[in-house]
Design an enzyme around this catalytic site. Structure first.
Site, short mmCIF file in Angstrom:
data_model
loop_
_atom_site.label_atom_id
_atom_site.label_comp_id
_atom_site.label_asym_id
_atom_site.label_seq_id
_atom_site.Cartn_x
_atom_site.Cartn_y
_atom_site.Cartn_z
N ASP A 76 -51.98 -0.80 -15.78
CA ASP A 76 -53.40 -0.65 -16.06
C ASP A 76 -54.08 -2.00 -15.94
O ASP A 76 -53.42 -3.05 -15.97
CB ASP A 76 -53.61 -0.09 -17.48
N SER A 77 -55.40 -1.97 -15.85
CA SER A 77 -56.17 -3.21 -15.80
C SER A 77 -56.10 -3.97 -17.13
O SER A 77 -56.43 -5.15 -17.18
CB SER A 77 -57.63 -2.91 -15.46
N TYR A 85 -61.50 -4.03 -14.03
CA TYR A 85 -61.42 -3.80 -12.59
C TYR A 85 -62.68 -3.14 -12.04
O TYR A 85 -62.94 -3.21 -10.84
CB TYR A 85 -60.22 -2.89 -12.27
N GLY A 86 -63.43 -2.44 -12.89
CA GLY A 86 -64.57 -1.65 -12.41
C GLY A 86 -65.55 -2.40 -11.53
O GLY A 86 -65.95 -1.89 -10.48
N CYS A 136 -54.86 3.77 -14.59
CA CYS A 136 -56.18 3.15 -14.45
C CYS A 136 -56.91 3.96 -13.40
O CYS A 136 -56.41 4.11 -12.28
CB CYS A 136 -56.03 1.70 -14.00
N ASN A 137 -58.05 4.52 -13.76
CA ASN A 137 -58.78 5.37 -12.83
C ASN A 137 -59.29 4.60 -11.63
O ASN A 137 -59.24 5.08 -10.49
CB ASN A 137 -59.94 6.05 -13.56
N THR A 138 -59.78 3.38 -11.84
CA THR A 138 -60.29 2.57 -10.73
C THR A 138 -59.16 2.27 -9.74
O THR A 138 -59.34 2.41 -8.53
CB THR A 138 -60.90 1.26 -11.26
N GLU A 197 -61.24 -4.11 -24.88
CA GLU A 197 -60.37 -5.26 -24.64
C GLU A 197 -60.57 -6.35 -25.69
O GLU A 197 -59.65 -7.13 -25.97
CB GLU A 197 -60.61 -5.83 -23.24
N CYS A 219 -61.80 6.81 -17.66
CA CYS A 219 -61.21 5.47 -17.73
C CYS A 219 -60.25 5.53 -18.90
O CYS A 219 -60.60 6.05 -19.97
CB CYS A 219 -62.29 4.41 -17.98
N THR A 220 -59.04 5.02 -18.72
CA THR A 220 -58.04 5.18 -19.78
C THR A 220 -58.32 4.29 -20.99
O THR A 220 -57.66 4.45 -22.02
CB THR A 220 -56.61 4.91 -19.24
N HIS A 221 -59.28 3.39 -20.90
CA HIS A 221 -59.72 2.67 -22.09
C HIS A 221 -60.54 3.56 -23.02
O HIS A 221 -60.55 3.36 -24.24
CB HIS A 221 -60.61 1.47 -21.70
#
Length: 264
Positions: free
Chosen positions: A9-10, A41-42, A72-74, A151, A183-185
């Protein structure tokens, strides 16, 4: 097969997917990389995201994983296809799983996708949703303030509720019954998002559906772990290990974790 499952993931967002895998497959070992030094990353270019994703995947390849989850979706939107072609193990993303969960849930085919700028620009969710429900009304919304909030580790308290509500203001006049956390966040902010959209709206994470995909692939390939020893998960962060540890140990509730610094 007792090799680990790789999750990338980012940053810390993919921990939501790692947690779902741990809950569904408690015997499996997870090796996780969070690219916290280069998150989010977006806003990055497609080529940057693709390069970073490949670096993480190659690092886990050297650790002899048996399956890779791009949590990570991006990164899924821009790198899944190329990694599936070239890696020697199965590679799955989170977008198709999120779309499946939403189509199962929605009653009116009115679906909001909350995601990073990169994922929204890619159109990957619209494509996935329309492949499953051609008449679905998809309302995409980029939420660039959400990932930095998670984050930072400062995602509890009234400030986070206010920031999330402000980010979702563009939905005020929209009709929808389902929200995909694209988004996994974002599942770490699920309470705040649910408070903003109201109790009648179903807010969905792709994490549980992704974990089911992992189980199905490993079962089909006869690679589920048979060893009864407790799994020894290893987490890697490219940025601050103390910040990553604080968030990971709170979110996963697994006690003290093995966390290592990784450089690319």
């Amino acid at each position: 097969m007792n090799a680990p499952i790789g999750v990338i993931d980012s940053g810390v967002g993919g921990l939501t997917v790692a947690k779902a895998i741990m809950e569904l497959l408690p015997n499996e070992t997870i090796y996780y990389i969070g690219d916290t030094a280069r998150c989010p990353y977006g806003p990055r270019t497609i080529q940057e995201v693709r390069n970073f994703t490949w670096q993480m995947a190659k690092a886990l390849e050297k650790m002899n994983i048996k399956l890779l989850v791009i949590a990570c979706n991006t990164a899924t939107a821009v790198a899944l296809e190329s990694l599936q072609k070239h890696m020697p193990f199965p590679v799955i993303g989170v977008i198709n799983a999120g779309a499946r969960a939403a189509v199962k849930s929605t009653k009116r085919n009115e679906i909001v996708v909350l995601a990073t700028e990169g994922t929204i620009k890619s159109g990957a969710y619209e494509e996935a949703l329309h492949s499953l429900a051609t008449k679905a009304k998809v309302i995409p919304l980029a939420c660039p303030t959400f990932v930095p909030l998670v984050e930072s580790g400062e995602y509890e308290g009234q400030f986070s509720y206010d920031l999330v509500a402000n980010g979702l203001n563009p939905l005020e006049n929209e009709r929808f019954d389902t929200v995909i956390l694209g988004c996994t966040h974002y599942p770490i902010l699920q309470k705040q998002i649910e408070a903003a959209v109201g109790s009648e709206v179903k807010v969905l994470s792709s994490a549980e559906e992704t974990a089911k995909d992992v189980e199905a692939i490993l079962s089909y390939n006869n690679q589920l772990r048979t060893d009864k020893e407790s799994p020894k998960h290893i987490f890697h962060a490219s940025g601050s290990v103390p910040i990553f540890r604080s968030i990971a140990e709170r979110w996963l509730d697994q006690g003290e974790l093995t966390i290592r610094r990784i450089s690319f």
